[in-house]
Scaffold this active site. Structure first.
Site, PDB file in Angstrom:
ATOM      1  N   GLU A   1       0.990  -1.081  -0.019  1.00 63.04           N
ATOM      2  CA  GLU A   1       0.004  -0.025   0.077  1.00 63.04           C
ATOM      3  C   GLU A   1       0.842   1.302   0.194  1.00 63.04           C
ATOM      4  OE1 GLU A   1      -2.809   2.250   3.086  1.00 63.04           O
ATOM      5  OE2 GLU A   1      -2.664   0.201   3.100  1.00 63.04           O
TER       6      GLU A   1
ATOM      7  N   GLU B   1      -2.576  11.542   2.930  1.00 62.24           N
ATOM      8  CA  GLU B   1      -3.548  11.105   4.275  1.00 62.24           C
ATOM      9  C   GLU B   1      -3.353  12.014   5.565  1.00 62.24           C
ATOM     10  OE1 GLU B   1      -4.406   6.806   6.226  1.00 62.24           O
ATOM     11  OE2 GLU B   1      -2.240   7.276   5.650  1.00 62.24           O
TER      12      GLU B   1
END
Length: 365
Positions: free
Chosen positions: A217, A222
């Site tokens: 990932e 974020e």
């Protein structure tokens, strides 16, 4: 000349004996015989001098055990002297960023921006307090729409505590996943606005949805809640990938172990300054985010990038509460508790939207 001894006398006293020579007998009288001790005598040695003890550092004074210790210590010193420079060089070496030439391979833009994405439907796998809706419902609720210049993804702000149904089991939101999957490449994201606000957990990231964490990932953007501490860029992998080596960067390193089973799946990442996400980023009219994915990247001196990252889809979503924002909610200065706040305050999510220009994917030629 001859000698003749007389018999021994029975008592101690003067001793007499006769001596005969050529002129006739001669009588000689002597005193008592000399006394001879039977005890051993310590006589000084002639022509000898006492020698001082040798110092400890003089090898001539060492026993076999001392020699063994010295030899072992010497071997250890040699090993340290050889290994230490090698380990230091290993820790300080940097991936070979030989220049690559790229050509445009894929683009997401304009009014057809969402055509190459699938909509994830249902509850959030990361335990977020959301209902991810299908494309038709997202269009009806105005949660996704696109123009020639921008594509918007937002959280629902219409459902309040008096609505039927209400948001007591989660608020409507969107998660889109690119139909194409990628291995390596240069990814350019035009991000004009980032979502933020108490209870939010937005992300722009790459993953193989069917094979997490085996195929890795990559979190490009974020943040959580008010997002005042900047953007967090993170890798998540299976075991055997770490970033505890030299990194050239302008931001702050976070946890070094990328393994998803350590540090509560914190991953290994870098945090930018306050202007890289949230209100400060948005006030600056956004920016261009570039992510180059190649086998020499991020860095790979303690991580085989090619084996840990495969078949990645581009994903953009806005989660609420969940494992990340929920865990940080109280420490972020947010009111009440995360799920109650999200369920009962639809007006709090007016800034909880992504605005993208276009996405471009380049492949090395």
């Amino acid at each position: 000349m001859g000698w003749e001894n007389t018999p021994a006398q029975p008592k101690a006293g003067p001793t007499s004996f006769n001596v005969r020579d050529t002129d006739g007998p001669v009588e000689m009288v002597t005193g008592p015989p000399p006394y001879y001790s039977t005890e051993p005598q310590d006589y000084p040695r002639r022509n000898m001098r006492s020698q001082p003890a040798l110092p400890w550092w003089n090898p001539k004074s060492w026993r076999k055990r001392t020699w063994a210790i010295v030899v072992i210590a010497f071997i250890i010193i040699i090993i340290v002297a050889v290994v230490t420079p090698v380990e230091v060089a290993k820790a300080n070496r940097y991936p070979n960023y030989t220049k690559l030439n790229y050509a445009l391979a894929d683009e997401y833009s304009g009014t057809t921006f969402f055509d190459k994405f699938n909509y994830f439907v249902g509850y959030d796998p990361a335990q977020g307090f959301v209902h991810y809706v299908p494309e038709a419902q997202a269009t009806q609720l105005n949660l996704t729409y696109a123009s020639e210049d921008s594509a918007i993804i937002r959280v629902d702000t219409s459902v309040g505590p008096q609505s039927e149904p209400d948001a007591s089991t989660g608020r409507f939101s969107v998660r889109i996943e690119s139909q194409a999957q990628y291995d390596n490449g240069l990814f350019i994201f035009d991000v004009k606005h980032t979502p933020f606000g108490c209870g939010t957990w937005p992300a722009l990231w790459l993953v193989d949805p069917a094979n997490w964490p085996d195929h890795g990932e990559i979190d490009v953007m974020e943040a959580a809640n008010k997002a005042t501490d900047g953007n967090q860029m993170t890798l998540h992998t299976t075991d055997g990938c770490s970033m505890d080596v030299k990194r050239i960067m302008s931001d702050s390193g976070l946890s070094n172990d990328c393994h998803n089973a350590t540090d509560n799946n914190a991953g290994c990442g870098v945090r930018g300054d306050a202007a890289t996400y949230g209100s400060a980023y948005n006030d600056g009219q956004g920016g261009i985010i570039a992510m180059e994915w190649r086998n020499e990247d991020f860095p790979n001196t303690n991580c085989d990038i090619g084996s840990h990252f495969k078949n990645q889809s581009i994903i953009a979503n806005i989660d609420l509460c969940g494992q990340y924002a929920g865990a940080l909610y109280a420490s972020s200065g947010c009111p009440s508790n995360c799920t109650d706040y999200v369920a009962n305050n639809p007006e709090a999510f007016t800034d909880a939207f992504w605005e993208f220009g276009k996405f471009e994917v380049y492949k090395a030629t």
